[in-house]
Design an enzyme around this catalytic site. Structure first.
Site, PDB file in Angstrom:
ATOM      1  N   HIS A  59     111.540  11.775  45.479  1.00 47.36           N
ATOM      2  CA  HIS A  59     110.966  10.963  46.565  1.00 47.36           C
ATOM      3  C   HIS A  59     111.369   9.495  46.422  1.00 47.36           C
ATOM      4  CE1 HIS A  59     107.844   9.979  49.588  1.00 47.36           C
ATOM      5  NE2 HIS A  59     107.744   8.850  48.898  1.00 47.36           N
ATOM      6  N   GLU A  60     111.175   8.944  45.236  1.00 46.60           N
ATOM      7  CA  GLU A  60     111.471   7.527  45.035  1.00 46.60           C
ATOM      8  C   GLU A  60     112.974   7.261  45.076  1.00 46.60           C
ATOM      9  OE1 GLU A  60     109.171   5.523  45.336  1.00 46.60           O
ATOM     10  OE2 GLU A  60     107.496   6.891  45.058  1.00 46.60           O
TER      11      GLU A  60
ATOM     12  N   HIS B 118     114.030   6.545  48.611  1.00 45.00           N
ATOM     13  CA  HIS B 118     113.808   5.139  48.978  1.00 45.00           C
ATOM     14  C   HIS B 118     114.886   4.246  48.347  1.00 45.00           C
ATOM     15  CE1 HIS B 118     110.006   5.911  50.871  1.00 45.00           C
ATOM     16  NE2 HIS B 118     109.380   6.248  49.756  1.00 45.00           N
TER      17      HIS B 118
END
Length: 447
Positions: A22-23, A26
């Site tokens: 997920h990170e 980003h």
């Protein structure tokens, strides 16, 4: 204790992978858009590992593996040098900011496709959706479903396995009725299920309908003994055949479990057949209270079972291109279903008692890891999709809340005021903490 450690380890591995994915979504899109990333963290609390890249990003692994974050240069928080203004997140176009924020959930969805692709390529076992029994005075009984029915489709959605049948049935929660096509004998029968009053408790979709899936009958032969259990302490061994308890001749496994459940903390004389000889053992079931606080005996054994009838269990495996297509279709189906479930939680069609927190996720991680790589991959894909969906909810503390503000900015041509955003963050944090509290309370209730 061993089970707890295994569940915790599986939970840390699973959550660590998903938070990193997920990170990294980003991070990768931020870098592609020229945003300076100050820190990439997986976990919170005291850093247990830190590394700085050539671009100046600190990569950190925190002690508490319950999340992560990407810290980007932002004039609203940092003192930004004139030469770094262009690389500050807040100075990027709103479309770029939207891309950076949306990249986290999108990375979870892409990861799910990759994991499901690997799972479909590896292959696994599936169970034919054959009804084993129907509870009296249940929705299934009132609708005309009988033992032996094979569920072919739910509202025209094919259901070749119990897994697919469960997902198709979950999508019907909240509807007054739905169609069920079953095979009965050699003929197909269409059944209209009146689902008014259908209640889902702790995700038990079939139980709410009154349907019991077919399972081979358990035998009186011991197949598994839990370490440290009363059965192991009392001397029971795998392959022992249970004959009598306190002189009562045992005929079925259900009869055996009922006797054990009714005799918590009471010494029982258990006669078994071992290697052709009869042996009597003194065993005291432990007391494992029910959710209602009633006493219930626990022995810590699992029985051997009869063989599955031919055709009831089958192999599922795909080639490269069919596996890719199937993984994309299934990911989309799970995303859609997850958003439907959120909607049904809001409308009350599904009770808040179905929310799960970190304890249930840890147990699920441990059990799936124990049952093999394929099941662990499936668990990772489902949790990854759920993580992506939850982050897209329009709560200001989540990615979805930031996206909501940026889309408003895109339409209005100017950003939402700092005061409104701050108020939204506080409300969002309160709602999120309340949901997490309910989930954790549910977890303890299931222990």
């Amino acid at each position: 204790m061993t089970e707890f450690i295994w569940n915790l380890f599986s939970f840390i591995v699973a959550l660590g992978i998903l938070v990193f994915v997920h990170e990294y979504g980003h991070y990768w899109v931020a870098k592609k858009n020229g945003v300076k990333v100050l820190k990439f963290a997986v976990g919170f609390g005291k850093p247990i590992y830190t590394w700085r890249s050539k671009s100046g990003t600190d990569f950190v692994i925190g002690l508490i593996p319950l999340g992560g974050y990407v810290r980007m240069l932002d004039e609203r928080i940092d003192e930004v040098l004139p030469q770094d203004k262009f690389s500050a997140f807040n100075n990027k176009k709103v479309s770029q900011r939207i891309a950076v924020i949306a990249a986290g959930p999108m990375a979870n969805f892409v990861f799910a496709i990759i994991v499901l692709f690997a799972m479909f390529m590896m292959g696994g076992k599936a169970v034919k959706p054959v009804v084993g029994g129907v509870d009296q005075s249940s929705i299934a009984a009132d609708s005309g479903i009988v033992a032996g029915d094979v569920i072919l489709s739910v509202n025209n959605q094919p259901t070749p396995s119990w897994e697919s049948a469960n997902y198709a049935l979950i999508a019907q929660v909240g509807k007054p009725s739905f169609n069920l096509l079953v095979e009965r004998g050699n003929a197909e029968t269409n059944i209209i299920v009146n689902s008014n009053g259908w209640e889902i408790d702790d995700g038990q979709v079939l139980k709410g309908l009154g349907i019991q899936p077919y399972r081979p009958n358990p035998l009186l032969t011991i197949a598994l003994i839990v370490d440290g259990s009363p059965a192991q302490i009392g001397g029971l061994l795998v392959s022992d055949k249970l004959l009598t308890i306190n002189g009562i001749i045992l005929k079925t496994w259900q009869q055996t479990t009922e006797i054990i459940a009714a005799n918590a903390d009471k010494k029982l004389n258990v006669e078994v057949e071992r290697n052709g000889q009869k042996i009597t053992l003194a065993i005291t079931p432990k007391n494992r209270p029910t959710k209602d606080g009633f006493s219930q005996g626990y022995l810590g054994v699992a029985p051997d079972v009869e063989k599955w009838p031919k055709g009831y269990v089958f192999d599922v495996q795909y080639g490269i291109f069919p596996a890719l297509q199937k993984s994309v279709e299934q990911t989309w189906s799970f995303i859609s279903l997850s958003f439907q479930m959120v909607g049904k939680l809001i409308t009350g069609d599904i009770g808040l008692n179905n929310l799960s927190g970190p304890i249930s996720i840890a147990q699920g991680a441990g059990h799936s890891a124990e049952s093999g790589l394929v099941n662990f991959l499936k668990f990772l894909a489902l949790i990854s999709i759920n993580l992506g969906v939850v982050n897209l909810l329009p709560l200001p503390v989540l990615d979805g809340g930031h996206l909501m503000y940026y889309f408003i900015e895109l339409i209005r041509g100017k950003p939402v005021s700092e005061r409104v955003q701050e108020m939204g963050f506080r409300i969002g944090a309160f709602i999120l903490m309340m949901i997490m509290g309910i989930a954790i309370i549910n977890d303890f209730g299931r222990l």
